[in-house]
Motif scaffolding. Structure first.
Motif, PDB file in Angstrom:
ATOM      1  N   GLU A 180       0.826  -1.208   0.000  1.00  0.00           N
ATOM      2  CA  GLU A 180       0.000   0.000   0.000  1.00  0.00           C
ATOM      3  C   GLU A 180       0.864   1.264   0.000  1.00  0.00           C
ATOM      4  O   GLU A 180       0.495   2.261  -0.604  1.00  0.00           O
ATOM      5  CB  GLU A 180      -0.957   0.010   1.200  1.00  0.00           C
ATOM      6  CG  GLU A 180      -2.073  -1.015   1.098  1.00  0.00           C
ATOM      7  CD  GLU A 180      -2.901  -0.876  -0.179  1.00  0.00           C
ATOM      8  OE1 GLU A 180      -3.130   0.252  -0.638  1.00  0.00           O
ATOM      9  OE2 GLU A 180      -3.306  -1.914  -0.730  1.00  0.00           O
ATOM     10  N   PHE A 181       2.006   1.166   0.666  1.00  0.00           N
ATOM     11  CA  PHE A 181       2.925   2.300   0.661  1.00  0.00           C
ATOM     12  C   PHE A 181       3.392   2.583  -0.767  1.00  0.00           C
ATOM     13  O   PHE A 181       3.434   3.726  -1.213  1.00  0.00           O
ATOM     14  CB  PHE A 181       4.129   2.021   1.570  1.00  0.00           C
ATOM     15  CG  PHE A 181       5.120   3.155   1.581  1.00  0.00           C
ATOM     16  CD1 PHE A 181       4.947   4.252   2.406  1.00  0.00           C
ATOM     17  CD2 PHE A 181       6.229   3.137   0.743  1.00  0.00           C
ATOM     18  CE1 PHE A 181       5.857   5.314   2.399  1.00  0.00           C
ATOM     19  CE2 PHE A 181       7.138   4.190   0.729  1.00  0.00           C
ATOM     20  CZ  PHE A 181       6.950   5.277   1.561  1.00  0.00           C
ATOM     21  N   GLU A 182       3.731   1.510  -1.479  1.00  0.00           N
ATOM     22  CA  GLU A 182       4.194   1.667  -2.871  1.00  0.00           C
ATOM     23  C   GLU A 182       3.104   2.315  -3.719  1.00  0.00           C
ATOM     24  O   GLU A 182       3.372   3.129  -4.588  1.00  0.00           O
ATOM     25  CB  GLU A 182       4.544   0.296  -3.484  1.00  0.00           C
ATOM     26  CG  GLU A 182       5.777  -0.361  -2.901  1.00  0.00           C
ATOM     27  CD  GLU A 182       7.080   0.371  -3.224  1.00  0.00           C
ATOM     28  OE1 GLU A 182       7.081   1.194  -4.154  1.00  0.00           O
ATOM     29  OE2 GLU A 182       8.068   0.133  -2.517  1.00  0.00           O
ATOM     30  N   ARG A 183       1.850   1.907  -3.449  1.00  0.00           N
ATOM     31  CA  ARG A 183       0.730   2.469  -4.207  1.00  0.00           C
ATOM     32  C   ARG A 183       0.611   3.984  -3.948  1.00  0.00           C
ATOM     33  O   ARG A 183       0.439   4.775  -4.871  1.00  0.00           O
ATOM     34  CB  ARG A 183      -0.574   1.764  -3.795  1.00  0.00           C
ATOM     35  CG  ARG A 183      -1.595   1.646  -4.915  1.00  0.00           C
ATOM     36  CD  ARG A 183      -2.919   1.078  -4.412  1.00  0.00           C
ATOM     37  NE  ARG A 183      -2.797  -0.221  -3.787  1.00  0.00           N
ATOM     38  CZ  ARG A 183      -2.722  -1.376  -4.437  1.00  0.00           C
ATOM     39  NH1 ARG A 183      -2.755  -1.383  -5.748  1.00  0.00           N
ATOM     40  NH2 ARG A 183      -2.609  -2.508  -3.792  1.00  0.00           N
ATOM     41  N   VAL A 184       0.727   4.339  -2.678  1.00  0.00           N
ATOM     42  CA  VAL A 184       0.658   5.771  -2.323  1.00  0.00           C
ATOM     43  C   VAL A 184       1.826   6.512  -2.968  1.00  0.00           C
ATOM     44  O   VAL A 184       1.649   7.574  -3.585  1.00  0.00           O
ATOM     45  CB  VAL A 184       0.679   5.959  -0.773  1.00  0.00           C
ATOM     46  CG1 VAL A 184       0.836   7.425  -0.397  1.00  0.00           C
ATOM     47  CG2 VAL A 184      -0.592   5.375  -0.154  1.00  0.00           C
ATOM     48  N   LEU A 185       3.003   5.927  -2.883  1.00  0.00           N
ATOM     49  CA  LEU A 185       4.210   6.566  -3.435  1.00  0.00           C
ATOM     50  C   LEU A 185       4.073   6.813  -4.941  1.00  0.00           C
ATOM     51  O   LEU A 185       4.348   7.916  -5.435  1.00  0.00           O
ATOM     52  CB  LEU A 185       5.421   5.667  -3.142  1.00  0.00           C
ATOM     53  CG  LEU A 185       6.773   6.114  -3.684  1.00  0.00           C
ATOM     54  CD1 LEU A 185       7.195   7.443  -3.064  1.00  0.00           C
ATOM     55  CD2 LEU A 185       7.845   5.057  -3.400  1.00  0.00           C
ATOM     56  N   THR A 186       3.610   5.788  -5.661  1.00  0.00           N
ATOM     57  CA  THR A 186       3.441   5.917  -7.120  1.00  0.00           C
ATOM     58  C   THR A 186       2.430   7.023  -7.437  1.00  0.00           C
ATOM     59  O   THR A 186       2.634   7.828  -8.348  1.00  0.00           O
ATOM     60  CB  THR A 186       2.955   4.564  -7.708  1.00  0.00           C
ATOM     61  OG1 THR A 186       3.867   3.565  -7.281  1.00  0.00           O
ATOM     62  CG2 THR A 186       2.876   4.572  -9.216  1.00  0.00           C
ATOM     63  N   ALA A 187       1.340   7.034  -6.676  1.00  0.00           N
ATOM     64  CA  ALA A 187       0.289   8.037  -6.911  1.00  0.00           C
ATOM     65  C   ALA A 187       0.822   9.442  -6.657  1.00  0.00           C
ATOM     66  O   ALA A 187       0.583  10.362  -7.443  1.00  0.00           O
ATOM     67  CB  ALA A 187      -0.904   7.753  -5.994  1.00  0.00           C
ATOM     68  N   VAL A 188       1.550   9.597  -5.566  1.00  0.00           N
ATOM     69  CA  VAL A 188       2.092  10.914  -5.221  1.00  0.00           C
ATOM     70  C   VAL A 188       3.040  11.393  -6.313  1.00  0.00           C
ATOM     71  O   VAL A 188       2.985  12.549  -6.755  1.00  0.00           O
ATOM     72  CB  VAL A 188       2.814  10.854  -3.844  1.00  0.00           C
ATOM     73  CG1 VAL A 188       3.606  12.125  -3.588  1.00  0.00           C
ATOM     74  CG2 VAL A 188       1.811  10.608  -2.720  1.00  0.00           C
ATOM     75  N   LYS A 189       3.903  10.490  -6.777  1.00  0.00           N
ATOM     76  CA  LYS A 189       4.892  10.868  -7.811  1.00  0.00           C
ATOM     77  C   LYS A 189       4.173  11.301  -9.088  1.00  0.00           C
ATOM     78  O   LYS A 189       4.565  12.285  -9.729  1.00  0.00           O
ATOM     79  CB  LYS A 189       5.822   9.688  -8.123  1.00  0.00           C
ATOM     80  CG  LYS A 189       6.656   9.250  -6.940  1.00  0.00           C
ATOM     81  CD  LYS A 189       8.100   9.684  -7.107  1.00  0.00           C
ATOM     82  CE  LYS A 189       8.928   9.298  -5.902  1.00  0.00           C
ATOM     83  NZ  LYS A 189       9.895  10.297  -5.491  1.00  0.00           N
ATOM     84  N   LEU A 190       3.141  10.553  -9.460  1.00  0.00           N
ATOM     85  CA  LEU A 190       2.408  10.903 -10.690  1.00  0.00           C
ATOM     86  C   LEU A 190       1.729  12.271 -10.533  1.00  0.00           C
ATOM     87  O   LEU A 190       1.776  13.111 -11.437  1.00  0.00           O
ATOM     88  CB  LEU A 190       1.361   9.816 -11.017  1.00  0.00           C
ATOM     89  CG  LEU A 190       0.436  10.149 -12.196  1.00  0.00           C
ATOM     90  CD1 LEU A 190       1.235  10.302 -13.505  1.00  0.00           C
ATOM     91  CD2 LEU A 190      -0.648   9.080 -12.362  1.00  0.00           C
ATOM     92  N   ALA A 191       1.110  12.480  -9.382  1.00  0.00           N
ATOM     93  CA  ALA A 191       0.414  13.761  -9.153  1.00  0.00           C
ATOM     94  C   ALA A 191       1.393  14.925  -9.266  1.00  0.00           C
ATOM     95  O   ALA A 191       1.105  15.929  -9.909  1.00  0.00           O
ATOM     96  CB  ALA A 191      -0.254  13.747  -7.778  1.00  0.00           C
ATOM     97  N   ARG A 192       2.550  14.769  -8.669  1.00  0.00           N
ATOM     98  CA  ARG A 192       3.544  15.852  -8.747  1.00  0.00           C
ATOM     99  C   ARG A 192       4.007  16.076 -10.183  1.00  0.00           C
ATOM    100  O   ARG A 192       4.186  17.199 -10.636  1.00  0.00           O
ATOM    101  CB  ARG A 192       4.754  15.538  -7.854  1.00  0.00           C
ATOM    102  CG  ARG A 192       4.593  15.874  -6.410  1.00  0.00           C
ATOM    103  CD  ARG A 192       4.128  17.302  -6.147  1.00  0.00           C
ATOM    104  NE  ARG A 192       5.027  18.317  -6.679  1.00  0.00           N
ATOM    105  CZ  ARG A 192       4.652  19.471  -7.217  1.00  0.00           C
ATOM    106  NH1 ARG A 192       3.364  19.778  -7.314  1.00  0.00           N
ATOM    107  NH2 ARG A 192       5.538  20.320  -7.663  1.00  0.00           N
TER     108      ARG A 192
END
Ligand code: PXP
Length: 262
Positions: A193-205
């Motif tokens: 789940e951390f990886e999922r959050v990390l990927t999402a955050v990176k894409l948003a930025r």
């Protein structure tokens, strides 16, 4: 780091396998809904979420968050009205994308509106807003809020399609739902789940969106999330207010800020 070691011992080091950045500098925005929940339990005038917000700001909180729900189960219109006049940092109004709420927002002009899904039966906001599904209707709402010079954040699941849709909608921020991460029962589920959050955050930025994160963030799991440099603000309610009941709001807020910036 020193404070996390003091609070949680050497185990805190095991909780932070990701060294994604050296120094985190994220804002802590405190959600004071639970203070209103306690007040409403007796339909009394205390404790006042307005006082809690002022104390949280004095302790260093960089934003105040309230959710004005359709059923007014905790925060009342009066609270938002007074907070608009007294909050010195940033007032973030969480609300459903309804006509009634848009009207209130346009009148009170919070600094940020976070659009959230809302079901009457839920204990708290249970999932992200499905902005892909509601993209057409959200366009109008976001346009109206922007015309009122209110910044918009969309509370969404850590899903690339939701983020792309938020970008198409010209949202200013996304708030990534961290509830699934927070509730993960095993270490490997939490890592996933951390990886999922990390990927999402990176894409948003990458798409130019500001990034907030919230739901279920507590004094332990924030040790993971603080490693994600792109999260500029954490929206935290339950863990801080629960701790505040026992140790006082000043200490509860200061301890969270120290962890986020540890
Ligand atoms: N962000 C959003 C959009 C929420 O709806 C909530 C819950 O009110 C929070 C953050 C705070 O979650 P918690 O109370 O679990 O810290």
């Amino acid at each position: 780091m020193a404070l996390s070691l003091l609070l949680f011992g050497p185990y805190s080091l095991l909780l932070t396998p990701y060294q994604l950045k050296g120094e985190a500098v994220a804002r802590v925005a405190v959600n004071v809904d639970h203070v209103a929940t306690l007040r409403q339990a007796r339909r009394a005038s205390e404790p006042d979420p307005v006082t809690a917000a002022a104390l949280a700001e004095l302790a260093g909180a960089q934003g105040i968050v309230v959710h004005l729900r359709e059923d007014r189960r905790h925060i009342q219109d009066r609270d938002v009205e007074i907070l608009r006049r007294t909050v010195k940092t940033k007032l973030n109004l969480e609300m459903a994308a309804t006509e009634e709420m848009v009207k209130i927002a346009l009148r009170l002009k919070p600094d940020v509106v976070t659009l959230v899904p809302e079901k009457r039966q839920e204990l708290t906001t249970e999932g992200g807003l499905d902005v892909v599904f509601y993209e057409e209707s959200l366009k109008e709402v976001i346009k109206a809020l922007h015309e009122g010079e209110i910044a918009v954040s969309l509370f969404i699941n850590a899903d690339p399609n939701q983020i792309k849709s938020a970008h198409r909608l010209e949202s200013d921020y996304v708030e990534i739902h961290t509830g699934t991460f927070a509730e993960a029962a095993t270490f490997s589920r939490r890592q996933e789940e951390f990886e999922r959050v990390l990927t999402a955050v990176k894409l948003a930025r990458k798409l130019g969106l500001g990034v907030h994160a919230g739901h279920g963030v507590d004094y332990r799991n924030v040790l993971w999330l603080r490693k994600i440099a792109e999260i500029e603000e954490f929206s935290i309610g339950h863990s801080i207010i629960a701790r505040a009941v026992l140790v006082g709001i000043e200490r509860a807020v200061q301890e969270m800020i120290a962890l986020v910036n540890g």
